[in-house]
Design an enzyme around this catalytic site. Sequence first.
Site, mmCIF file in Angstrom:
data_model
loop_
_atom_site.group_PDB
_atom_site.id
_atom_site.type_symbol
_atom_site.label_atom_id
_atom_site.label_comp_id
_atom_site.label_asym_id
_atom_site.label_seq_id
_atom_site.Cartn_x
_atom_site.Cartn_y
_atom_site.Cartn_z
ATOM 1 C CB ALA A 1 -0.963 -0.005 1.188
ATOM 2 C CB ILE B 1 7.375 11.594 3.269
ATOM 3 C CG1 ILE B 1 8.830 11.195 2.965
ATOM 4 C CG2 ILE B 1 6.760 12.383 2.126
ATOM 5 C CD1 ILE B 1 9.797 12.353 2.767
ATOM 6 C CD GLN C 1 4.651 -6.099 11.350
ATOM 7 O OE1 GLN C 1 5.548 -6.716 10.803
ATOM 8 N NE2 GLN C 1 4.574 -4.784 11.302
ATOM 9 N N GLY D 1 11.745 3.939 8.120
ATOM 10 C CA GLY D 1 11.233 5.301 8.287
ATOM 11 C C GLY D 1 11.246 5.738 9.746
ATOM 12 C CG MET E 1 2.516 10.847 3.088
ATOM 13 S SD MET E 1 3.288 10.697 1.476
ATOM 14 C CE MET E 1 2.935 12.325 0.845
ATOM 15 C CB SER E 2 0.262 6.239 7.649
ATOM 16 O OG SER E 2 -0.254 4.994 8.071
ATOM 17 C CG HIS F 1 6.076 2.909 1.446
ATOM 18 N ND1 HIS F 1 4.724 3.105 1.406
ATOM 19 C CD2 HIS F 1 6.314 2.213 2.579
ATOM 20 C CE1 HIS F 1 4.161 2.532 2.463
ATOM 21 N NE2 HIS F 1 5.104 1.994 3.192
HETATM 22 N N1 LIG Z 1 5.480 8.977 5.940
HETATM 23 C C1 LIG Z 1 6.565 8.218 5.928
HETATM 24 N N2 LIG Z 1 7.776 8.759 5.743
HETATM 25 C C2 LIG Z 1 8.895 7.984 5.746
HETATM 26 N N3 LIG Z 1 8.891 6.647 5.907
HETATM 27 C C3 LIG Z 1 7.705 6.066 6.082
HETATM 28 C C4 LIG Z 1 6.480 6.797 6.110
HETATM 29 N N4 LIG Z 1 5.457 5.935 6.302
HETATM 30 C C5 LIG Z 1 6.013 4.723 6.407
HETATM 31 N N5 LIG Z 1 7.343 4.773 6.289
HETATM 32 C C6 LIG Z 1 8.292 3.674 6.400
HETATM 33 O O1 LIG Z 1 8.072 2.741 5.365
HETATM 34 C C7 LIG Z 1 8.416 1.434 5.846
HETATM 35 C C8 LIG Z 1 7.278 0.504 5.558
HETATM 36 O O2 LIG Z 1 6.174 0.910 6.334
HETATM 37 P P1 LIG Z 1 4.724 0.322 6.146
HETATM 38 O O3 LIG Z 1 4.673 -0.499 4.931
HETATM 39 O O4 LIG Z 1 4.239 -0.241 7.437
HETATM 40 O O5 LIG Z 1 3.915 1.643 5.811
HETATM 41 P P2 LIG Z 1 3.146 2.601 6.705
HETATM 42 O O6 LIG Z 1 2.662 3.709 5.880
HETATM 43 O O7 LIG Z 1 3.964 2.860 7.949
HETATM 44 O O8 LIG Z 1 1.906 1.773 7.045
HETATM 45 P P3 LIG Z 1 1.132 1.791 8.368
HETATM 46 O O9 LIG Z 1 1.396 3.096 9.034
HETATM 47 O O10 LIG Z 1 -0.257 1.611 7.973
HETATM 48 O O11 LIG Z 1 1.753 0.605 9.065
HETATM 49 C C9 LIG Z 1 8.693 1.560 7.351
HETATM 50 O O12 LIG Z 1 10.093 1.615 7.548
HETATM 51 C C10 LIG Z 1 8.033 2.879 7.665
HETATM 52 O O13 LIG Z 1 8.601 3.525 8.789
HETATM 53 C C1 LIG Z 2 9.415 -3.388 8.847
HETATM 54 C C2 LIG Z 2 8.102 -4.043 8.433
HETATM 55 C C3 LIG Z 2 8.020 -4.137 6.914
HETATM 56 C C4 LIG Z 2 8.107 -5.474 8.998
HETATM 57 O O1 LIG Z 2 6.938 -6.134 8.656
HETATM 58 C C5 LIG Z 2 6.894 -3.264 9.001
HETATM 59 O O2 LIG Z 2 6.900 -3.279 10.379
HETATM 60 C C6 LIG Z 2 6.777 -1.883 8.451
HETATM 61 O O3 LIG Z 2 6.279 -1.786 7.328
HETATM 62 O O4 LIG Z 2 7.194 -0.915 9.093
HETATM 63 N N1 BAL Z 3 4.469 0.590 10.008
HETATM 64 C C1 BAL Z 3 4.642 -0.277 11.175
HETATM 65 C C2 BAL Z 3 4.038 -1.593 11.013
HETATM 66 C C3 BAL Z 3 2.767 -1.769 11.721
HETATM 67 O O1 BAL Z 3 2.079 -0.804 12.054
HETATM 68 O O2 BAL Z 3 2.411 -2.929 11.977
#
Ligand SMILES: Nc1ncnc2c1ncn2[C@@H]1O[C@H](COP(=O)(O)OP(=O)(O)OP(=O)(O)O)[C@@H](O)[C@H]1O
Ligand SMILES: CC(C)(CO)[C@@H](O)C(=O)[O-]
Ligand code: BAL
Length: 281
Positions: free
Chosen positions: A32, A178, A61, A149, A186-187, A37
């Site tokens: 996603a 970011i 997790q 991140g 962003m998430s 990312h």
């Molecule tokens: N806004 C962001 N800026 C920089 N790095 C990010 C950001 N969002 C996520 N990441 C990093 O991207 C990597 C993958 O994260 P992940 O796939 O869980 O996405 P996410 O957006 O954090 O999803 P969620 O918050 O729903 O778990 C992790 O190392 C996370 O810290």
């Molecule tokens: C590092 C990771 C890919 C492990 O599943 C997850 O925790 C995430 O997306 O931050």
């Molecule tokens: N982005 C961290 C992974 C999690 O929320 O499970």
Amino acid sequence: MEIFKTKSALEAFLKPLKASKKKIALVPTMGALHNGHISLIELAKTYADIIVCSIFVNPTQFTDPKDLEKYPRPIEHDLAMLNEAGCSGVFMPNIAEMYPQGADENWHIDLGKAEFLLEGEFRKGHYQGVTQIVKKLFDAVEPDVAMFGQKDFQQVLMIKNMLAYFHLPIKIITCPIIREDDGLAMSSRNIHLSPVDRENSLVLSKSLQYVTDHFNEFSLDELEEKAKRFYQGIEGVELDYFTIVNGDTLEKAKSKNENSLVALVAAKVGATRLIDNMIIK
Ligand SMILES: Nc1ncnc2c1ncn2[C@@H]1O[C@H](COP(=O)(O)OP(=O)(O)OP(=O)(O)O)[C@@H](O)[C@H]1O
Ligand SMILES: CC(C)(CO)[C@@H](O)C(=O)[O-]
Ligand code: BAL
């Protein structure tokens, strides 16, 4: 861009590259994908010749089954983004590939006291699951460098502790958060926010920014109290924690003179739990 569903196919791709001394970066994700990312991929390019991104929604997790079930999985969109970003290979295994003995296999390592603080308190066992899968990904790729991140601030610390536990020679790079133009970090989970939730979600970045901007004016306790007031009376927002901690131990900061200070927040906005943080120093 090559796509691999098995560890053996990935290994066969990486073997000749490693033999010719190419530097390999791993960017672990749960898919996603958004521009947060992509920033990890961009930064990875400055450290390595070959970028491998993994997409795997890791069941071990998740502490809330509903959270796992509704985690977004837009795979075609993800692959298009990675291709565009210049990613060399994507590793997208299924659950049996990563957990051949079942996802309930034994795993427990000592991650130190910080495992049980903040996210560890609200998502019990979360960092055992995170380190379990990241160790498997590290074993599959054996990267020179891995990108994570800062948004998941505690996760980076836990992964560094896991590296120390296994003495793994991998360089960990922490990438800046970011944000959307209005400040929301962003998430992948932001997609679940309703229009009202999306408006309310700004309280996280605003309260963090307040503390950063007014750091010199108030005591640590006053700053926390003022930040928490931002959340009062917003219907549909429930604060799990807002705290200023020592960035090395994650323990509540006792003094402004500590070497590293970080403000971290977690809150439920509607049905979606969000986290964010700002490094004060
Ligand atoms: N806004 C962001 N800026 C920089 N790095 C990010 C950001 N969002 C996520 N990441 C990093 O991207 C990597 C993958 O994260 P992940 O796939 O869980 O996405 P996410 O957006 O954090 O999803 P969620 O918050 O729903 O778990 C992790 O190392 C996370 O810290
Ligand atoms: C590092 C990771 C890919 C492990 O599943 C997850 O925790 C995430 O997306 O931050
Ligand atoms: N982005 C961290 C992974 C999690 O929320 O499970």
